[in-house]
Design a protein around this motif. Structure first.
Motif, PDB file in Angstrom:
ATOM      1  N   ALA A 229       0.827  -1.206   0.000  1.00 54.86           N
ATOM      2  CA  ALA A 229       0.000   0.000   0.000  1.00 54.86           C
ATOM      3  C   ALA A 229       0.863   1.259   0.000  1.00 54.86           C
ATOM      4  N   LEU A 230       1.950   1.240   0.781  1.00 54.15           N
ATOM      5  CA  LEU A 230       2.839   2.402   0.826  1.00 54.15           C
ATOM      6  C   LEU A 230       3.591   2.580  -0.490  1.00 54.15           C
ATOM      7  N   ILE A 231       3.969   1.474  -1.120  1.00 51.45           N
ATOM      8  CA  ILE A 231       4.647   1.561  -2.419  1.00 51.45           C
ATOM      9  C   ILE A 231       3.709   2.169  -3.463  1.00 51.45           C
ATOM     10  N   LEU A 232       2.455   1.704  -3.488  1.00 52.19           N
ATOM     11  CA  LEU A 232       1.485   2.238  -4.443  1.00 52.19           C
ATOM     12  C   LEU A 232       1.198   3.712  -4.170  1.00 52.19           C
ATOM     13  N   PHE A 233       1.085   4.062  -2.898  1.00 50.49           N
ATOM     14  CA  PHE A 233       0.859   5.468  -2.541  1.00 50.49           C
ATOM     15  C   PHE A 233       2.032   6.327  -3.003  1.00 50.49           C
ATOM     16  N   GLY A 234       3.264   5.853  -2.759  1.00 49.84           N
ATOM     17  CA  GLY A 234       4.433   6.606  -3.184  1.00 49.84           C
ATOM     18  C   GLY A 234       4.495   6.774  -4.688  1.00 49.84           C
ATOM     19  N   ALA A 235       4.103   5.723  -5.422  1.00 45.24           N
ATOM     20  CA  ALA A 235       4.127   5.810  -6.884  1.00 45.24           C
ATOM     21  C   ALA A 235       3.115   6.830  -7.384  1.00 45.24           C
ATOM     22  N   VAL A 236       1.910   6.810  -6.802  1.00 48.66           N
ATOM     23  CA  VAL A 236       0.879   7.764  -7.213  1.00 48.66           C
ATOM     24  C   VAL A 236       1.316   9.195  -6.892  1.00 48.66           C
ATOM     25  N   MET A 237       1.875   9.400  -5.709  1.00 47.10           N
ATOM     26  CA  MET A 237       2.314  10.739  -5.324  1.00 47.10           C
ATOM     27  C   MET A 237       3.464  11.217  -6.199  1.00 47.10           C
ATOM     28  N   PHE A 238       4.356  10.299  -6.574  1.00 50.02           N
ATOM     29  CA  PHE A 238       5.483  10.705  -7.422  1.00 50.02           C
ATOM     30  C   PHE A 238       4.993  11.150  -8.801  1.00 50.02           C
ATOM     31  N   VAL A 239       4.068  10.394  -9.363  1.00 46.63           N
ATOM     32  CA  VAL A 239       3.525  10.761 -10.670  1.00 46.63           C
ATOM     33  C   VAL A 239       2.774  12.089 -10.591  1.00 46.63           C
ATOM     34  N   SER A 240       2.107  12.325  -9.461  1.00 47.72           N
ATOM     35  CA  SER A 240       1.276  13.525  -9.326  1.00 47.72           C
ATOM     36  C   SER A 240       2.080  14.764  -8.952  1.00 47.72           C
ATOM     37  N   THR A 241       3.062  14.589  -8.051  1.00 45.79           N
ATOM     38  CA  THR A 241       3.758  15.752  -7.501  1.00 45.79           C
ATOM     39  C   THR A 241       5.261  15.747  -7.727  1.00 45.79           C
ATOM     40  N   GLY A 242       5.812  14.617  -8.178  1.00 43.83           N
ATOM     41  CA  GLY A 242       7.250  14.536  -8.354  1.00 43.83           C
ATOM     42  C   GLY A 242       7.985  14.096  -7.106  1.00 43.83           C
ATOM     43  N   SER A 243       7.250  13.763  -6.039  1.00 45.48           N
ATOM     44  CA  SER A 243       7.853  13.296  -4.792  1.00 45.48           C
ATOM     45  C   SER A 243       6.972  12.207  -4.207  1.00 45.48           C
ATOM     46  N   SER A 244       7.601  11.183  -3.600  1.00 45.20           N
ATOM     47  CA  SER A 244       6.820  10.073  -3.044  1.00 45.20           C
ATOM     48  C   SER A 244       6.017  10.489  -1.818  1.00 45.20           C
ATOM     49  N   ASN A 245       6.517  11.497  -1.060  1.00 41.14           N
ATOM     50  CA  ASN A 245       5.781  12.029   0.099  1.00 41.14           C
ATOM     51  C   ASN A 245       5.386  10.964   1.116  1.00 41.14           C
ATOM     52  N   HIS A 246       6.277  10.012   1.376  1.00 41.11           N
ATOM     53  CA  HIS A 246       5.973   9.020   2.407  1.00 41.11           C
ATOM     54  C   HIS A 246       5.842   9.663   3.781  1.00 41.11           C
ATOM     55  N   GLY A 247       6.499  10.825   3.939  1.00 40.52           N
ATOM     56  CA  GLY A 247       6.432  11.494   5.238  1.00 40.52           C
ATOM     57  C   GLY A 247       5.019  11.841   5.658  1.00 40.52           C
ATOM     58  N   ILE A 248       4.143  12.100   4.677  1.00 42.74           N
ATOM     59  CA  ILE A 248       2.747  12.415   5.000  1.00 42.74           C
ATOM     60  C   ILE A 248       2.082  11.231   5.697  1.00 42.74           C
ATOM     61  N   VAL A 249       2.356  10.033   5.206  1.00 43.97           N
ATOM     62  CA  VAL A 249       1.760   8.834   5.801  1.00 43.97           C
ATOM     63  C   VAL A 249       2.438   8.496   7.125  1.00 43.97           C
ATOM     64  N   LEU A 250       3.769   8.574   7.152  1.00 49.87           N
ATOM     65  CA  LEU A 250       4.502   8.221   8.370  1.00 49.87           C
ATOM     66  C   LEU A 250       4.095   9.098   9.548  1.00 49.87           C
ATOM     67  N   GLU A 251       3.700  10.327   9.248  1.00 55.36           N
ATOM     68  CA  GLU A 251       3.277  11.229  10.316  1.00 55.36           C
ATOM     69  C   GLU A 251       2.093  10.658  11.087  1.00 55.36           C
ATOM     70  N   TRP A 252       1.317   9.783  10.441  1.00 56.34           N
ATOM     71  CA  TRP A 252       0.104   9.255  11.066  1.00 56.34           C
ATOM     72  C   TRP A 252       0.191   7.786  11.460  1.00 56.34           C
ATOM     73  N   ILE A 253       1.197   7.051  10.979  1.00 58.30           N
ATOM     74  CA  ILE A 253       1.285   5.631  11.353  1.00 58.30           C
ATOM     75  C   ILE A 253       2.606   5.261  12.015  1.00 58.30           C
ATOM     76  N   ALA A 254       3.585   6.185  12.045  1.00 59.68           N
ATOM     77  CA  ALA A 254       4.847   5.947  12.744  1.00 59.68           C
ATOM     78  C   ALA A 254       4.811   6.635  14.102  1.00 59.68           C
ATOM     79  N   VAL A 255       5.628   6.170  15.042  1.00 52.63           N
ATOM     80  CA  VAL A 255       5.638   6.712  16.400  1.00 52.63           C
ATOM     81  C   VAL A 255       6.527   7.959  16.458  1.00 52.63           C
ATOM     82  N   PRO A 256       5.971   9.113  16.826  1.00 51.41           N
ATOM     83  CA  PRO A 256       6.797  10.317  16.979  1.00 51.41           C
ATOM     84  C   PRO A 256       7.564  10.279  18.297  1.00 51.41           C
ATOM     85  N   SER A 257       8.721  10.910  18.316  1.00 54.57           N
ATOM     86  CA  SER A 257       9.515  10.919  19.543  1.00 54.57           C
ATOM     87  C   SER A 257       8.987  11.912  20.570  1.00 54.57           C
ATOM     88  N   GLU A 258       8.134  12.853  20.142  1.00 53.47           N
ATOM     89  CA  GLU A 258       7.577  13.834  21.066  1.00 53.47           C
ATOM     90  C   GLU A 258       6.332  13.268  21.752  1.00 53.47           C
TER      91      GLU A 258
END
Length: 293
Positions: free
Chosen positions: A31-60
């Motif tokens: 799912a993350l690979i497909l999301f990155g591919a779609v974002m790259f085609v649309s914006t020129g960047s995979s933008n995984h950081g947008i997803v990680l902000e909501w599913i990865a653990v922040p240190s704060e």
């Protein structure tokens, strides 16, 4: 049968925990690979950081309070191919051993508790140690859970051997020791948060088996929550059965009767003749119960 039907079948079985853990990791990765591919085609960047902000653990800690689900979702999240490859291979190899000996429920307990232990040590380090303060970070990957399973397997069966290409048979206690030492040695290599989480998982894996051998299952809360969630998803209420009249006292929760000494002697004789690997699952479980204090 379609691909969706295969997935549904895999998750409908109650004795399929290892495959389910592997499948969840793989599906999230795809799912993350497909999301990155779609974002790259649309914006020129995979933008995984947008997803990680909501599913990865922040240190704060304050940000974590607004995203409590990340305590679990991070342990199924991978972006790099080799990251997920090595995690899934180790999860399959060592998870198969733990599952065969302790069963599906305890395997899932170690996975979940390993993830939580990794988060705890990660948060403590990044908020209390001066070397990490002021360095916002996110934690993701199944490594803490996988290391917990590796160390749990090595604590449970330290002399069990795996055959490694170009090396030959190696006892898993040495494999686990190398995994822990590599994490310690890699703290200054750019992924300190991940390596610290590995050490948290390793500590949990060791303590889980030691407590289990002493008759205490640290994973009971995980199993209770899992049963509750499973009941909600299935829509089937849990039934309580009451027997009238006299009956034998029920065994304590989480305990099983100790095997007879004659059974243990027979199992030990079989090990001396054919090796540990020749034992059946039932014989391995009897040997484990006999080792409990």
């Amino acid at each position: 049968m379609s691909f969706i039907d295969d997935i549904r079948t895999a998750f409908s079985r109650r004795d399929n925990a290892l495959n389910q853990l592997l499948l969840i990791n793989a599906l999230v990765f795809v799912a993350l690979i497909l999301f990155g591919a779609v974002m790259f085609v649309s914006t020129g960047s995979s933008n995984h950081g947008i997803v990680l902000e909501w599913i990865a653990v922040p240190s704060e800690p304050m940000r974590l309070l607004t995203r409590p689900w990340t305590l679990l979702t991070y342990s199924f999240t991978h972006i790099a191919f080799f990251h997920i490859l090595f995690n899934l291979l180790n999860l399959y190899w060592f998870g198969s051993l733990v599952r065969e000996y302790l069963g599906d429920r305890k395997l899932v307990s170690i996975y979940v508790l390993g993830a939580l232990a990794g988060v705890v040590l990660y948060l403590l380090a990044f908020n209390l140690l001066p070397v990490f303060k002021g360095q916002p970070s996110v934690l993701y990957g199944a490594s803490a859970s996988v290391v917990a399973i590796i160390v749990a397997a090595a604590t449970l069966l330290p002399d069990y051997t795996f055959s490694i290409i170009l090396i030959g048979p190696v006892k898993i206690k040495y494999i686990a020791a190398v995994v822990v030492l590599v994490s310690v040695a890699s703290l200054d290599r750019g992924n300190a948060g991940g390596e610290i989480a590995h050490l948290g998982g390793a500590l949990l894996g060791f303590l889980y088996i030691k407590q289990l051998q002493a008759g205490r299952d640290l994973g009971t809360p995980v199993q209770v929550v899992g049963d509750w969630v499973g009941g909600l998803l299935s829509g089937r209420p849990r039934l309580r059965v009451t027997h009238r009249g006299g009956s034998a006292p029920a065994p304590k929760k989480g305990t099983m009767p100790k095997p007879e000494q004659n059974d243990i002697d027979t199992i030990l004789d079989k090990i001396s003749r054919s090796g540990y690997e020749s034992l059946s699952k039932d014989e391995k479980q009897k040997l484990f119960r006999a080792s409990q204090k």
